[in-house]
Scaffold this active site. Structure first.
Site, mmCIF file in Angstrom:
data_model
loop_
_atom_site.group_PDB
_atom_site.id
_atom_site.type_symbol
_atom_site.label_atom_id
_atom_site.label_comp_id
_atom_site.label_asym_id
_atom_site.label_seq_id
_atom_site.Cartn_x
_atom_site.Cartn_y
_atom_site.Cartn_z
ATOM 1 N N ASP A 1 0.862 -1.180 0.000
ATOM 2 C CA ASP A 1 0.000 0.000 0.000
ATOM 3 C C ASP A 1 0.897 1.229 0.000
ATOM 4 O O ASP A 1 2.119 1.112 0.139
ATOM 5 C CB ASP A 1 -1.001 -0.014 1.173
ATOM 6 C CG ASP A 1 -0.352 -0.008 2.545
ATOM 7 O OD1 ASP A 1 0.884 -0.197 2.640
ATOM 8 O OD2 ASP A 1 -1.061 0.184 3.548
ATOM 9 N N PHE B 1 6.374 2.057 -4.458
ATOM 10 C CA PHE B 1 7.790 2.214 -4.103
ATOM 11 C C PHE B 1 8.355 3.589 -4.452
ATOM 12 O O PHE B 1 9.457 3.928 -4.026
ATOM 13 C CB PHE B 1 8.665 1.112 -4.726
ATOM 14 C CG PHE B 1 8.386 -0.258 -4.188
ATOM 15 C CD1 PHE B 1 8.746 -0.594 -2.895
ATOM 16 C CD2 PHE B 1 7.737 -1.203 -4.964
ATOM 17 C CE1 PHE B 1 8.470 -1.865 -2.383
ATOM 18 C CE2 PHE B 1 7.464 -2.475 -4.463
ATOM 19 C CZ PHE B 1 7.830 -2.801 -3.168
#
Length: 222
Positions: A64, A77
C-alpha cells in the site's frame, strides 16, 4: 466515475459501477474528509495514468502507499522528487547497482521514468491513512487491483510480473496465462531483503525476458 485518460478507461468502465466500488467510494469520501490520507486524491490512479494497458510490459506490485508526509504519489515504491527515499526503495537501488552496475544517483526516488517505459507500478491497496500502514486493507481496493491483474493476464503479449513479498505473491494465482513470466522473492524491506531480495537479479532477468520477447529492455537508471 473514474477517468484515467487512456485505454484503461474502456477496460475498467464496468468496475466503477459495481456495488463494492460504490461502497469504497463512499468510504474514501469519509476518510479524506476526516483523516489525512495518502496519496492526494488526484494521484490515486497515477499508476494507470502513466502506464496504459497497451504499453504495460512489466508489473511491480507493492503493498500500500507510503504513509509519511509528501511521499506517496500513486506509484508503488516511488516517492516525490526531493523526498528522502524510504528503506525499501534504497534496497531496490542497492540491488539494481549490484545487478546492473548502475550507480545510485545522488537524488533518486521518483520512479516515473520507469512507468513511462511500460513498468506498471501498482500497489495492492491504493490509499492509506497517515502513519497507519495497511489501514485501508480490505476496504475494496484488492478487488480493483485483482481486476487490473486479471485484465493484464488476458493480454496476448508477454508481461514480466515482479512479485516481492507475500502480498504481491498472493496475486500470482491470478496470473495463469503461460505467456507471462512471474519472478518472485521476498519484500525489499530491511526486515526481509537479506532473505532473498538481495541477489535476486530481477532487473537483469526482466530485461533478458523482454529482449527474448522482442521488446526494448527497461532503462532502470533514473
Amino acid at each position: 466515475m473514474v477517468k484515467i485518460g487512456n485505454d484503461w478507461d474502456e477496460i475498467l468502465a464496468d468496475e466503477w459501477q459495481k456495488p463494492y466500488y460504490l461502497d469504497l467510494r463512499e468510504f474514501l469520501k469519509n476518510e479524506y474528509k476526516n483523516h489525512t490520507i495518502y496519496p492526494a486524491m488526484n494521484d490515486i490512479f497515477n499508476a494507470l495514468k502513466y502506464t496504459s494497458f497497451a504499453d504495460t510490459k512489466v508489473v511491480i506490485i507493492g503493498q500500500d502507499p507510503y504513509h509519511g508526509p509528501n511521499q506517496a504519489h500513486g506509484l508503488c515504491f516511488s516517492v516525490k522528487k526531493g523526498v528522502e527515499p524510504p528503506p525499501s526503495l534504497k534496497n531496490i537501488f542497492k540491488e539494481i547497482e549490484s545487478d546492473l552496475h548502475i550507480t545510485e544517483p545522488a537524488h533518486f526516488g521518483e520512479l516515473t521514468a520507469w512507468a513511462k517505459q511500460g513498468v506498471l507500478l501498482l500497489n495492492n491497496v491504493l490509499t492509506v491513512r497517515a502513519a497507519s500502514p495497511n489501514s485501508h486493507k480490505a476496504s475494496g481496493w484488492e478487488k480493483v487491483t485483482d481486476r487490473i491483474i486479471a485484465e493484464l493476464n488476458r493480454k496476448n503479449e508477454p508481461i514480466v510480473f515482479l512479485l516481492w513479498g507475500n502480498n504481491a505473491i498472493q496475486k500470482a494465482k491470478i496470473i495463469t496465462n503461460p505467456i507471462h513470466r512471474k519472478l518472485t522473492t521476498v519484500h525489499p524491506s530491511p526486515l526481509s531483503a537479506y532473505g532473498g531480495f538481495f541477489g535476486c537479479k530481477h532487473f537483469s532477468k526482466t530485461n533478458e525476458l523482454l529482449e527474448k520477447a522482442g521488446f526494448t529492455p527497461i532503462n532502470w537508471q533514473l
